[in-house]
Design a protein around this motif. Structure first.
Motif, PDB file in Angstrom:
ATOM      1  N   SER A 192      45.128  50.590  57.332  1.00 24.04           N
ATOM      2  CA  SER A 192      43.727  51.020  57.425  1.00 24.04           C
ATOM      3  C   SER A 192      42.851  49.782  57.271  1.00 24.04           C
ATOM      4  CB  SER A 192      43.398  52.067  56.350  1.00 24.04           C
ATOM      5  OG  SER A 192      44.243  53.186  56.463  1.00 24.04           O
ATOM      6  N   PRO A 193      42.504  49.102  58.367  1.00 27.92           N
ATOM      7  CA  PRO A 193      41.778  47.823  58.262  1.00 27.92           C
ATOM      8  C   PRO A 193      40.479  47.921  57.486  1.00 27.92           C
ATOM      9  CG  PRO A 193      42.586  48.165  60.502  1.00 27.92           C
ATOM     10  CD  PRO A 193      42.834  49.440  59.769  1.00 27.92           C
ATOM     11  N   LEU A 194      39.658  48.936  57.764  1.00 22.95           N
ATOM     12  CA  LEU A 194      38.366  49.039  57.093  1.00 22.95           C
ATOM     13  C   LEU A 194      38.534  49.329  55.609  1.00 22.95           C
ATOM     14  CD1 LEU A 194      35.289  49.095  57.242  1.00 22.95           C
ATOM     15  CD2 LEU A 194      35.434  51.528  57.855  1.00 22.95           C
ATOM     16  N   GLU A 195      39.375  50.299  55.262  1.00 23.15           N
ATOM     17  CA  GLU A 195      39.556  50.663  53.859  1.00 23.15           C
ATOM     18  C   GLU A 195      40.157  49.515  53.061  1.00 23.15           C
ATOM     19  OE1 GLU A 195      40.276  52.438  56.394  1.00 23.15           O
ATOM     20  OE2 GLU A 195      39.159  54.309  56.194  1.00 23.15           O
ATOM     21  N   GLU A 196      41.105  48.777  53.660  1.00 23.40           N
ATOM     22  CA  GLU A 196      41.716  47.672  52.938  1.00 23.40           C
ATOM     23  C   GLU A 196      40.710  46.544  52.720  1.00 23.40           C
ATOM     24  OE1 GLU A 196      45.325  46.487  54.831  1.00 23.40           O
ATOM     25  OE2 GLU A 196      46.178  48.505  54.805  1.00 23.40           O
ATOM     26  N   ALA A 197      39.844  46.283  53.699  1.00 22.06           N
ATOM     27  CA  ALA A 197      38.815  45.261  53.517  1.00 22.06           C
ATOM     28  C   ALA A 197      37.813  45.681  52.439  1.00 22.06           C
ATOM     29  CB  ALA A 197      38.094  45.006  54.838  1.00 22.06           C
ATOM     30  N   GLN A 198      37.466  46.953  52.391  1.00 19.51           N
ATOM     31  CA  GLN A 198      36.555  47.436  51.350  1.00 19.51           C
ATOM     32  C   GLN A 198      37.197  47.331  49.969  1.00 19.51           C
ATOM     33  OE1 GLN A 198      35.818  51.354  52.964  1.00 19.51           O
ATOM     34  NE2 GLN A 198      33.916  50.726  53.952  1.00 19.51           N
ATOM     35  N   ASP A 199      38.492  47.638  49.876  1.00 10.98           N
ATOM     36  CA  ASP A 199      39.186  47.477  48.598  1.00 10.98           C
ATOM     37  C   ASP A 199      39.201  46.005  48.180  1.00 10.98           C
ATOM     38  OD1 ASP A 199      39.683  50.168  48.444  1.00 10.98           O
ATOM     39  OD2 ASP A 199      41.714  50.043  49.262  1.00 10.98           O
ATOM     40  N   GLY A 200      39.378  45.119  49.145  1.00 12.69           N
ATOM     41  CA  GLY A 200      39.350  43.691  48.824  1.00 12.69           C
ATOM     42  C   GLY A 200      37.992  43.241  48.324  1.00 12.69           C
ATOM     43  N   LEU A 201      36.915  43.757  48.919  1.00  9.61           N
ATOM     44  CA  LEU A 201      35.567  43.414  48.463  1.00  9.61           C
ATOM     45  C   LEU A 201      35.326  43.926  47.045  1.00  9.61           C
ATOM     46  CD1 LEU A 201      32.730  42.322  48.922  1.00  9.61           C
ATOM     47  CD2 LEU A 201      32.153  44.467  50.079  1.00  9.61           C
ATOM     48  N   ARG A 202      35.757  45.148  46.768  1.00  5.23           N
ATOM     49  CA  ARG A 202      35.601  45.682  45.410  1.00  5.23           C
ATOM     50  C   ARG A 202      36.421  44.871  44.402  1.00  5.23           C
ATOM     51  NH1 ARG A 202      35.140  51.286  47.803  1.00  5.23           N
ATOM     52  NH2 ARG A 202      37.385  51.212  48.117  1.00  5.23           N
ATOM     53  N   ALA A 203      37.616  44.435  44.821  1.00  3.69           N
ATOM     54  CA  ALA A 203      38.432  43.607  43.930  1.00  3.69           C
ATOM     55  C   ALA A 203      37.740  42.271  43.652  1.00  3.69           C
ATOM     56  CB  ALA A 203      39.809  43.380  44.552  1.00  3.69           C
ATOM     57  N   PHE A 204      37.102  41.696  44.673  1.00  4.03           N
ATOM     58  CA  PHE A 204      36.374  40.439  44.503  1.00  4.03           C
ATOM     59  C   PHE A 204      35.259  40.600  43.483  1.00  4.03           C
ATOM     60  CE2 PHE A 204      32.622  37.969  45.789  1.00  4.03           C
ATOM     61  CZ  PHE A 204      33.108  36.689  45.655  1.00  4.03           C
ATOM     62  N   LEU A 205      34.464  41.650  43.607  1.00  6.10           N
ATOM     63  CA  LEU A 205      33.352  41.870  42.680  1.00  6.10           C
ATOM     64  C   LEU A 205      33.866  42.218  41.288  1.00  6.10           C
ATOM     65  CD1 LEU A 205      30.899  43.846  44.992  1.00  6.10           C
ATOM     66  CD2 LEU A 205      30.847  41.423  44.380  1.00  6.10           C
ATOM     67  N   SER A 206      34.987  42.934  41.212  1.00  3.09           N
ATOM     68  CA  SER A 206      35.560  43.259  39.914  1.00  3.09           C
ATOM     69  C   SER A 206      35.997  41.996  39.181  1.00  3.09           C
ATOM     70  CB  SER A 206      36.744  44.217  40.090  1.00  3.09           C
ATOM     71  OG  SER A 206      37.372  44.488  38.857  1.00  3.09           O
ATOM     72  N   GLY A 207      36.556  41.042  39.901  1.00  2.00           N
ATOM     73  CA  GLY A 207      36.943  39.787  39.271  1.00  2.00           C
ATOM     74  C   GLY A 207      35.749  38.983  38.795  1.00  2.00           C
ATOM     75  N   ARG A 208      34.616  39.072  39.518  1.00  2.00           N
ATOM     76  CA  ARG A 208      33.425  38.308  39.130  1.00  2.00           C
ATOM     77  C   ARG A 208      32.695  38.926  37.940  1.00  2.00           C
ATOM     78  NH1 ARG A 208      36.271  36.358  42.132  1.00  2.00           N
ATOM     79  NH2 ARG A 208      35.873  34.651  43.579  1.00  2.00           N
ATOM     80  N   ARG A 209      33.032  40.128  37.576  1.00  2.00           N
ATOM     81  CA  ARG A 209      32.416  40.715  36.377  1.00  2.00           C
ATOM     82  C   ARG A 209      32.790  39.932  35.123  1.00  2.00           C
ATOM     83  NH1 ARG A 209      33.704  45.774  39.021  1.00  2.00           N
ATOM     84  NH2 ARG A 209      31.786  46.796  39.710  1.00  2.00           N
ATOM     85  N   GLN A 210      33.926  39.239  35.163  1.00  2.00           N
ATOM     86  CA  GLN A 210      34.299  38.406  34.033  1.00  2.00           C
ATOM     87  C   GLN A 210      33.343  37.234  33.860  1.00  2.00           C
ATOM     88  OE1 GLN A 210      38.383  37.278  34.589  1.00  2.00           O
ATOM     89  NE2 GLN A 210      39.125  39.381  34.746  1.00  2.00           N
ATOM     90  N   ARG A 211      32.609  36.894  34.904  1.00  2.00           N
ATOM     91  CA  ARG A 211      31.604  35.827  34.819  1.00  2.00           C
ATOM     92  C   ARG A 211      30.212  36.376  34.515  1.00  2.00           C
ATOM     93  NH1 ARG A 211      32.946  32.393  40.326  1.00  2.00           N
ATOM     94  NH2 ARG A 211      35.227  32.304  40.112  1.00  2.00           N
ATOM     95  N   GLY A 212      30.136  37.648  34.266  1.00  2.00           N
ATOM     96  CA  GLY A 212      28.845  38.222  33.924  1.00  2.00           C
ATOM     97  C   GLY A 212      28.124  38.894  35.071  1.00  2.00           C
ATOM     98  N   TRP A 213      28.804  39.082  36.185  1.00  2.00           N
ATOM     99  CA  TRP A 213      28.166  39.753  37.315  1.00  2.00           C
ATOM    100  C   TRP A 213      28.105  41.260  37.031  1.00  2.00           C
ATOM    101  CZ3 TRP A 213      29.525  37.683  42.851  1.00  2.00           C
ATOM    102  CH2 TRP A 213      29.313  36.295  42.889  1.00  2.00           C
ATOM    103  N   GLN A 214      26.894  41.781  36.954  1.00  2.00           N
ATOM    104  CA  GLN A 214      26.665  43.216  36.843  1.00  2.00           C
ATOM    105  C   GLN A 214      25.549  43.578  37.829  1.00  2.00           C
ATOM    106  OE1 GLN A 214      28.451  45.305  35.061  1.00  2.00           O
ATOM    107  NE2 GLN A 214      29.703  43.725  34.050  1.00  2.00           N
ATOM    108  N   PRO A 215      25.855  43.537  39.123  1.00  2.00           N
ATOM    109  CA  PRO A 215      24.783  43.698  40.117  1.00  2.00           C
ATOM    110  C   PRO A 215      24.126  45.069  40.046  1.00  2.00           C
ATOM    111  CG  PRO A 215      26.947  43.756  41.169  1.00  2.00           C
ATOM    112  CD  PRO A 215      27.176  43.362  39.744  1.00  2.00           C
ATOM    113  N   GLU A 216      22.806  45.041  40.118  1.00  2.00           N
ATOM    114  CA  GLU A 216      22.014  46.268  40.145  1.00  2.00           C
ATOM    115  C   GLU A 216      21.255  46.422  41.460  1.00  2.00           C
ATOM    116  OE1 GLU A 216      18.131  44.502  37.812  1.00  2.00           O
ATOM    117  OE2 GLU A 216      19.858  45.192  36.642  1.00  2.00           O
ATOM    118  N   ARG A 217      21.342  45.400  42.313  1.00  2.00           N
ATOM    119  CA  ARG A 217      20.655  45.442  43.608  1.00  2.00           C
ATOM    120  C   ARG A 217      21.361  44.485  44.563  1.00  2.00           C
ATOM    121  NH1 ARG A 217      16.129  47.689  45.019  1.00  2.00           N
ATOM    122  NH2 ARG A 217      15.815  48.200  42.814  1.00  2.00           N
ATOM    123  N   LEU A 218      21.342  44.828  45.832  1.00  2.00           N
ATOM    124  CA  LEU A 218      22.007  44.021  46.862  1.00  2.00           C
ATOM    125  C   LEU A 218      20.986  43.521  47.861  1.00  2.00           C
ATOM    126  CD1 LEU A 218      24.551  42.968  48.358  1.00  2.00           C
ATOM    127  CD2 LEU A 218      24.734  45.218  49.433  1.00  2.00           C
TER     128      LEU A 218
END
Length: 282
Positions: A192-218
């Motif tokens: 599932s190309p789209l779903e797997e890319a979306q999971d990868g994006l969520r994983a990227f943002l989840s890893g950046r939460r360790q640096r203090g990323w808590q986005p409230e707006r895009l």
């Protein structure tokens, strides 16, 4: 269940390194192992014997694939001709018999082409989505996305800073962009190309939460159909990230066009209020 290569890909997107133990810890149980039996070496065969065996196999395959009446008129020519060159014709056979009475039909190329077309279409449908973003997060609150392969130039970087300062959005540190590329690992099977890319994006943002990323707006600078599909943009909201979205022109377009800057100015009116946290609709 996620396979090990896919798991490593998502860990790579999160910025986490997968470690494997190299040494046995004290008092730790020994890792179970098994003995692998080496296959017995095949006896060496003389080159002439291997060639004769190949010729025999080719003759049998040719005889079995041809129809009985056709084989009576035009015997298989390939193996017999090769044996004639080796001087290995049976008594009563002649090299002239190897020449076909009629030319071989050339219609065999049609089915091969028809079989190749569905295979290539299948590979295209199961190919991973490929894109590169430049991502930053202002004060850990505003997620900035540039859907492009390279970061902003010096001119574009200054333009972004001037836009923010002009409306009172002054972070304590200037934004620093980092690249997010998908896929992280090449050669993996894709279902599932789209779903797997979306999971990868969520994983990227989840890893950046360790640096203090808590986005409230895009904030997205640039328009691309793939970006809208990935983020599931609709009515100023990202269903994928559950964030309100502001989308404007690409920084390169803004830097080169005075009209684009004038058209953008009214759209920045809400930035001071949103940055201060008043009436936030996140």
């Amino acid at each position: 269940m996620t396979s090990e290569p896919h798991r490593l890909q998502y860990l790579e997107a999160m910025g986490l390194t997968a470690w494997a133990a190299r040494y046995r810890l004290p008092n730790a149980l020994e890792t179970p192992s098994c003995e692998w039996e080496s296959p017995a070496p095949e006896p060496a065969t003389a080159p002439s014997e291997r060639l004769h065996a190949l010729l025999g196999d080719a003759g049998e395959a040719s005889a079995s694939s041809s129809e009985p009446q056709e084989s009576a008129v035009r015997p298989p020519s390939g193996p017999r001709k090769a044996r004639a060159l080796l001087g290995d014709l049976m008594p009563g056979e002649s090299s002239s018999d190897s020449a076909p009475a009629t030319p071989a039909p050339a219609a065999s190329s049609g089915p091969a082409t028809e079989q190749a077309t569905p295979a290539s279409a299948s590979e295209t449908s199961n190919e991973a989505l490929r894109f590169t973003w430049q991502v930053s997060c202002l004060e850990g609150r505003w997620l900035l996305v540039l859907p492009r392969d390279r970061g902003p130039s010096d001119t574009e970087y200054r333009l972004l800073g001037n836009l923010m300062r002009s409306v009172g959005v002054v972070p304590s540190q200037a934004p620093t962009f980092e690249s997010f590329r998908w896929p992280q690992l090449e050669g993996l099977t894709v279902e599932s190309p789209l779903e797997e890319a979306q999971d990868g994006l969520r994983a990227f943002l989840s890893g950046r939460r360790q640096r203090g990323w808590q986005p409230e707006r895009l904030l997205v600078f640039g328009e691309a159909a793939l970006t809208e599909r990935l983020l599931q943009l609709a009515d100023g909201h990202s269903a994928l990230l559950s964030l309100p979205v502001w989308q404007g022109p690409d920084l390169q377009t803004l830097a080169a066009s005075a009209d684009a800057k004038r058209a953008l100015w009214p759209r920045l009116a809400d930035w001071p209020r949103l940055w201060s946290g008043g009436d936030d609709d996140a």
